[in-house]
Design a protein around this motif. Structure first.
Motif, short mmCIF file in Angstrom:
data_model
loop_
_atom_site.label_atom_id
_atom_site.label_comp_id
_atom_site.label_asym_id
_atom_site.label_seq_id
_atom_site.Cartn_x
_atom_site.Cartn_y
_atom_site.Cartn_z
N LEU A 91 -3.96 0.82 0.49
CA LEU A 91 -3.69 0.10 -0.45
C LEU A 91 -2.43 0.51 -1.16
O LEU A 91 -1.45 -0.45 -1.20
N GLU A 92 -2.18 1.70 -1.49
CA GLU A 92 -1.08 2.09 -2.06
C GLU A 92 0.27 2.17 -0.97
O GLU A 92 1.36 1.49 -1.44
N ILE A 93 -0.16 2.22 0.30
CA ILE A 93 0.93 2.15 1.22
C ILE A 93 1.31 0.69 1.40
O ILE A 93 2.67 0.27 1.41
N GLY A 94 0.07 -0.20 1.30
CA GLY A 94 0.50 -1.63 1.32
C GLY A 94 1.27 -2.47 0.16
O GLY A 94 2.34 -2.96 0.39
N GLN A 95 1.27 -1.84 -0.96
CA GLN A 95 1.86 -1.99 -2.05
C GLN A 95 3.38 -1.46 -1.85
O GLN A 95 4.28 -2.12 -2.49
#
Length: 174
Positions: A164-168
């Motif tokens: 999720l953090e990589i996606g953001q």
């Protein structure tokens, strides 16, 4: 006709002490007393239930002899709790084993402290449940419930959080 009188209490010999299972007794009477005093003690692993001292005067015991009841140690339950949490239990005390979320009871959920100081039936275990129908789940919140071990769930959650953090971060850069 004379009224019937209540039947007299049976005459007992104060020199014959009532015996008990899993315990012993000793005469602790005063030398100059007309009263016999007997003190009861239980064997190791047992506890006195009732009065530990009883007296006999005029051939009548003050109370029935106490009983020696078995002690059971607190069962160790990994990933679960007991309905009554104590260090030791006295027969015939019962407890219910409650497993943590995601764990199921293997064995009898209700156990009783038995006469020999052992839990009966045997202390159950709390085992992680691999839920049926989970083999085909690959994504979504149900994925975490279907992993076979709690450590796998923890790792999957960490990976999911990182994704999720990589996606953001990817969205910010584009």
């Amino acid at each position: 006709r004379a009224p019937s009188s209540p039947s007299p209490r049976p005459v007992q010999d104060c020199r014959i002490f009532p015996s008990i299972a899993h315990g012993s007794h000793k005469d602790v009477s005063s030398f100059f007393s007309y009263t016999t005093v007997v003190k009861y003690e239980c064997d190791e692993g047992y506890v006195v239930v009732g009065e530990s001292k009883i007296t006999c005067r005029n051939s009548h015991w003050s109370l029935p002899a106490p009983q020696c009841k078995a002690l059971c140690l607190k069962p160790e339950i990994q990933n679960g709790d007991l309905s009554v949490d104590k260090d030791q239990y006295v027969e015939p005390e019962s407890v219910t084993v409650q497993c943590d979320d995601g764990y199921g009871v293997i064995g009898s959920q209700k156990i009783t402290c038995s006469e020999n100081g052992i839990w009966f039936p045997a202390v159950p275990k709390c085992k992680w449940e691999f839920q049926m129908g989970c083999e085909q789940v690959l994504v979504g919140s149900k994925f975490f419930q279907c992993l076979p071990y709690p450590d796998d769930v923890k790792k999957a959650l960490e990976i999911y959080k990182l994704s999720l953090e990589i996606g953001q971060l990817s969205k910010r850069e584009s």
